[in-house]
Design an enzyme around this catalytic site. Structure first.
Site, PDB file in Angstrom:
ATOM      1  N   HIS B 130       0.888  -1.165   0.000  1.00  0.00           N
ATOM      2  CA  HIS B 130       0.000   0.000   0.000  1.00  0.00           C
ATOM      3  C   HIS B 130       0.931   1.222   0.000  1.00  0.00           C
ATOM      4  O   HIS B 130       2.049   1.144   0.523  1.00  0.00           O
ATOM      5  CB  HIS B 130      -0.805  -0.076   1.300  1.00  0.00           C
ATOM      6  CG  HIS B 130      -1.867   0.964   1.460  1.00  0.00           C
ATOM      7  ND1 HIS B 130      -1.589   2.260   1.826  1.00  0.00           N
ATOM      8  CD2 HIS B 130      -3.217   0.890   1.349  1.00  0.00           C
ATOM      9  CE1 HIS B 130      -2.723   2.930   1.929  1.00  0.00           C
ATOM     10  NE2 HIS B 130      -3.732   2.127   1.636  1.00  0.00           N
ATOM     11  N   ASP B 207       3.634  -4.400   8.085  1.00  0.00           N
ATOM     12  CA  ASP B 207       2.406  -3.631   7.934  1.00  0.00           C
ATOM     13  C   ASP B 207       1.265  -4.644   8.062  1.00  0.00           C
ATOM     14  O   ASP B 207       0.979  -5.391   7.130  1.00  0.00           O
ATOM     15  CB  ASP B 207       2.393  -2.945   6.567  1.00  0.00           C
ATOM     16  CG  ASP B 207       1.033  -2.378   6.204  1.00  0.00           C
ATOM     17  OD1 ASP B 207       0.080  -2.519   7.010  1.00  0.00           O
ATOM     18  OD2 ASP B 207       0.909  -1.802   5.112  1.00  0.00           O
ATOM     19  N   GLN B 210      -4.063  -5.165   7.292  1.00  0.00           N
ATOM     20  CA  GLN B 210      -5.106  -6.062   6.787  1.00  0.00           C
ATOM     21  C   GLN B 210      -5.065  -7.437   7.431  1.00  0.00           C
ATOM     22  O   GLN B 210      -5.975  -8.233   7.222  1.00  0.00           O
ATOM     23  CB  GLN B 210      -5.001  -6.212   5.262  1.00  0.00           C
ATOM     24  CG  GLN B 210      -5.166  -4.919   4.470  1.00  0.00           C
ATOM     25  CD  GLN B 210      -6.565  -4.326   4.567  1.00  0.00           C
ATOM     26  OE1 GLN B 210      -7.500  -4.941   5.101  1.00  0.00           O
ATOM     27  NE2 GLN B 210      -6.728  -3.119   4.075  1.00  0.00           N
ATOM     28  N   LYS B 233     -10.126  -0.771  11.157  1.00  0.00           N
ATOM     29  CA  LYS B 233     -10.356  -1.898  10.246  1.00  0.00           C
ATOM     30  C   LYS B 233     -10.726  -3.164  11.008  1.00  0.00           C
ATOM     31  O   LYS B 233     -10.848  -4.237  10.422  1.00  0.00           O
ATOM     32  CB  LYS B 233      -9.107  -2.153   9.402  1.00  0.00           C
ATOM     33  CG  LYS B 233      -8.802  -1.031   8.407  1.00  0.00           C
ATOM     34  CD  LYS B 233      -7.651  -1.428   7.508  1.00  0.00           C
ATOM     35  CE  LYS B 233      -6.987  -0.262   6.823  1.00  0.00           C
ATOM     36  NZ  LYS B 233      -7.770   0.351   5.758  1.00  0.00           N
ATOM     37  N   CYS B 371      -4.764   2.730  -3.499  1.00  0.00           N
ATOM     38  CA  CYS B 371      -3.500   3.159  -2.880  1.00  0.00           C
ATOM     39  C   CYS B 371      -2.401   2.138  -3.139  1.00  0.00           C
ATOM     40  O   CYS B 371      -1.549   1.886  -2.282  1.00  0.00           O
ATOM     41  CB  CYS B 371      -3.645   3.414  -1.389  1.00  0.00           C
ATOM     42  SG  CYS B 371      -4.795   4.718  -1.013  1.00  0.00           S
TER      43      CYS B 371
END
Lengths: 153, 416
Positions: B130, B207, B210, B233, B371
Site C-alpha cells: 500500500h 504492515d 489487513q 479496520k 493506494c
C-alpha cells in the site's frame, strides 16, 4: 430507507457514452494537451483547430469512465464554432454547474443536454471525472495562445 | 462478555459470524451490502457504548491528574494497552505504542530508523505494498541516499520468495512488508520473510493493517522488530492504532514527536526521555479510541480469530467462484494463502462506473487504484473494483453483489 440521490447515468449521458462524438485515437504528437485523473488513472488527450478565430473540430482520445467520456463528447459538440474566450466561459459555467453554483435560465438553455451533469452535485467524488475534459480544453487553449505569442514575439 | 451473539449455535456455511443487530449501521441501512471492509469496518454497539461510557464516567487526561477521575482514566487507558498487547502476543506493555493508525506507525518507524542507517544501505519492500508502506521508505531513502528495492510477486500474486532471498544483501538494513495485501488479499508467509531478513541482519517492519483484523497474530512467534495496525479496520474507532516495537531496538531509537508526556525531566537546555512506551507517545493520546479498540478486540476474541480467518477465506473463495463465472470478469491474482479481499476488472466497464452502479443497488464496494498504484500498473490495470469481507458478511452478500454486477453489465455494455 433513504431516498437515493438520482444517479449520474441519465439517458443523455448514456447516449453520449455509448456513442461518443469526435473521439478518435490521437498520436501523442498531435495532442495539444493531456489531462489525468490521479484518482483512477483516467487520461484524455485533446486537439482542436482554429479557423477565423473560432474552434473547428475538437477531437480527443480518452481512457476513462462513462461520466468522463460523455462529458468529453458533449463538450466537443458545444464548443464547435466558439471563440477561445467563449470556450473558457463555458468551462467556467460547467464547473459552476457541477459544483453547485447558481445557473441562470439563459445559461440553462445554452447548456442544453449538458444540464444532465447537474447530477454530479450529489456526487462530489465523481466531479473530477466530469471536469477532466474541460480541464484538458483549458490547457489546450493555453497551448495555442502560448504558440501564438511565441510566433508573435 | 461484550459479544452479544448467541453462543453454542451450530455454524451454517457462509452465514454471518455475528448477528447483524449487533451493528447499529444495519438498523439505519437495512438493505446495505457492505463489502468495503478493507477500507474500514462498522462498529458493534458494544464498542460505541464503551467509548460513550469512557467519556461519561471515566474521562480526564491520562498520566497527569492525581484526582480519582484522572486515575480511573489512566487505568482504563493502560488496561486497553495491556489488552491490545496481549491480542498480538506481546507480554511487555512498554513495547506497545498507541498511534493514530498504520500510516502514523510506519511514518514513525521510518523517521526514527534514520538514526540506524548509513549511506548506501538498502531498504527492501515488496510489490504488494500500500502507498503507506512505500512512500515513508522512499522518503527515508531520498533523505539518506539509501537504495530502495522492491521484491516482485509471482503471476498468481504470491510473494516471490526466491527473489527475496536473492535480493537480501549484507547492506539490507530494513525489510518492510504488508502481511496481507489490501489489493489482492495475498497473505505473505511472514515467518519465512522475517527469518530471512533477520539472517541478513535487517530490521523487520510488518504492515499488519489487513492481517491483524482477520487472523491470529503473535509477534513473539513472528519474531519481527516492528508491527503496525489500525483499529478502525477491526471494529474499533477511527484515529487509533498501535505500533509494536521490540524493546531492545525502541530503547536505542530517538523519539518521533516531542512535547508533553514523553519526557522524564526537562530543563531550558534539554530533556530526558520518558520510559517506554511513553517516549513515543507525545501529547494527549486518544485514550477513548484506545478503550474502544480494546472493546473491539474483546468482541473479536468472543468469535475467535481462527474462525474469522476461515470465514473470510470462505467468502473470498465464494466471491472468486461467482465472479469467474461471469463473462468479461477478470479476477486479479490467485494467491496460495489469502484473506477476505478480492479485486477484479470487468471488460468495457470502468471501475468507478461499476462501483457507482452497485451503489444504486445498495452494494458498497471500493473502486480505484486502492493506494497501490505501482502494483496495479504491474498487473496491467489502472483501476480495479474490490470487494472485502468481515464478520457480518455472508454468502447472500456475495450473491447480491453478483446480481448487481450482472445488471451493471447489461446497463453499460450493449454488446451482451
Amino acid at each position: 430507507m433513504r431516498e437515493p440521490a438520482e444517479d449520474p447515468y441519465t439517458e443523455a449521458l448514456m447516449q453520449h457514452f455509448r456513442n461518443p462524438r469526435n473521439r478518435r485515437p490521437l498520436p501523442p504528437g498531435e495532442a495539444l494537451a493531456e489531462e489525468n485523473n490521479p484518482l483512477c488513472g483516467d487520461r484524455i488527450r485533446i486537439t482542436l483547430r482554429m479557423a477565423d478565430g473560432v474552434v473547428r473540430g475538437l477531437e480527443y482520445d480518452i481512457c476513462g469512465c462513462a461520466v468522463s467520456i460523455a462529458s468529453a463528447s458533449m463538450m466537443s459538440c458545444i464548443v464547435e464554432g466558439k471563440s477561445p474566450a467563449e470556450a473558457r466561459r463555458l468551462a467556467a459555467l460547467f464547473q459552476r454547474l457541477v459544483t453547485g453554483g447558481e445557473i441562470s435560465q439563459e445559461e440553462r438553455s445554452e447548456l442544453g443536454e449538458i444540464l444532465a451533469f447537474q447530477q454530479m452535485r450529489s456526487y462530489p467524488v465523481r466531479r473530477k471525472c466530469a471536469l477532466l475534459p474541460w480541464r484538458a480544453l483549458e490547457k489546450a487553449l493555453n497551448t495555442l495562445e502560448n504558440r501564438k505569442e511565441e510566433a508573435a514575439g | 462478555m461484550g459479544n452479544e451473539r448467541e453462543q453454542g449455535k451450530p455454524m451454517d456455511a457462509g452465514a454471518c459470524l455475528v448477528p447483524r443487530k449487533d451493528f447499529p449501521v444495519f438498523e439505519n441501512w437495512p438493505d446495505l451490502v457492505y463489502l468495503d471492509n478493507a477500507a474500514t469496518t462498522h462498529k458493534p454497539a458494544a464498542v460505541l457504548r464503551r467509548v460513550d461510557e469512557f467519556y461519561r464516567r471515566t474521562y480526564a487526561n491520562v498520566h497527569r491528574g492525581v484526582y480519582r477521575l484522572a486515575e480511573e482514566a489512566t487505568a482504563a487507558y493502560e488496561e486497553a494497552r495491556r489488552q491490545v498487547a496481549e491480542f498480538i502476543g506481546c507480554d511487555d506493555t512498554g513495547e506497545l505504542i498507541f498511534t493514530r493508525g498504520t500510516t502514523e506507525g510506519i511514518n514513525l518507524v521510518a523517521a526514527v530508523l534514520d538514526s540506524l542507517v548509513q549511506d548506501g544501505d538498502e531498504v527492501l519492500v515488496t510489490a504488494l505494498e500500500h502507498h503507506s508502506n512505500l512512500i515513508p521508505w522512499q522518503q527515508l531513502c531520498t533523505r539518506r541516499s539509501l537504495k530502495l528495492k522492491v521484491c516482485p510477486i509471482t503471476p498468481d500474486g504470491d510473494l516471490d520468495l526466491d527473489a527475496l532471498e536473492r535480493m537480501l544483501t549484507p547492506r539490507t538494513r530494513v525489510v518492510a512488508f504488508a502481511m496481507a495485501s489490501n489489493a489482492l488479499g495475498t497473505v505473505v508467509p511472514a515467518v519465512k520473510v522475517i527469518a530471512a531478513a533477520r539472517q541478513a541482519g535487517a530490521v523487520t517492519v510488518v504492515d499488519a493493517a489487513q492481517s491483524v483484523p482477520c487472523m491470529p497474530t503473535a509477534v513473539s512467534e513472528l519474531g519481527c522488530d516492528f508491527l503496525v495496525f489500525s483499529g478502525h479496520k477491526m471494529l474499533g474507532p477511527m484515529g487509533i492504532g498501535a505500533l509494536y516495537g521490540r524493546r531492545e531496538i525502541l530503547e536505542k531509537l530517538p523519539p518521533y514527536m516531542t512535547g508533553g508526556e514523553m519526557i522524564s525531566t526537562v530543563s531550558w537546555d534539554g530533556a530526558e526521555w520518558a520510559e517506554l512506551p511513553h517516549k513515543f507517545e507525545a501529547g494527549t493520546p486518544n485514550a477513548a479510541g484506545a478503550v474502544g479498540l480494546a472493546e473491539a478486540i474483546r468482541y473479536l476474541q468472543g468469535i475467535g480469530m481462527e474462525k474469522i480467518w476461515a470465514h473470510e477465506m470462505d467468502l473470498a473463495r465464494k466471491a472468486r467462484e461467482v465472479l469467474e463465472g461471469i463473462r468479461g470478469v477478470r479476477v486479479l491474482g490467485c494467491p496460495a494463502t489469502y484473506c477476505g479481499i478480492v479485486s477484479f476488472v470487468v471488460s468495457g466497464i470502468h471501475p468507478h462506473d461499476l462501483a457507482q452502479f452497485l451503489a444504486r443497488e445498495n452494494v458498497a464496494v471500493r473502486a480505484g487504484h486502492l493506494c497501490a498504484q505501482p502494483l496495479l500498473r504491474a498487473l496491467g490495470v489502472d483501476a480495479v473494483t474490490r470487494v472485502s469481507f468481515y464478520v457480518y458478511n455472508d454468502y447472500a452478500d456475495v450473491e447480491k453483489m453478483a446480481e448487481a454486477l450482472e445488471k451493471a453489465i447489461r446497463f453499460f455494455r450493449h454488446d451482451v
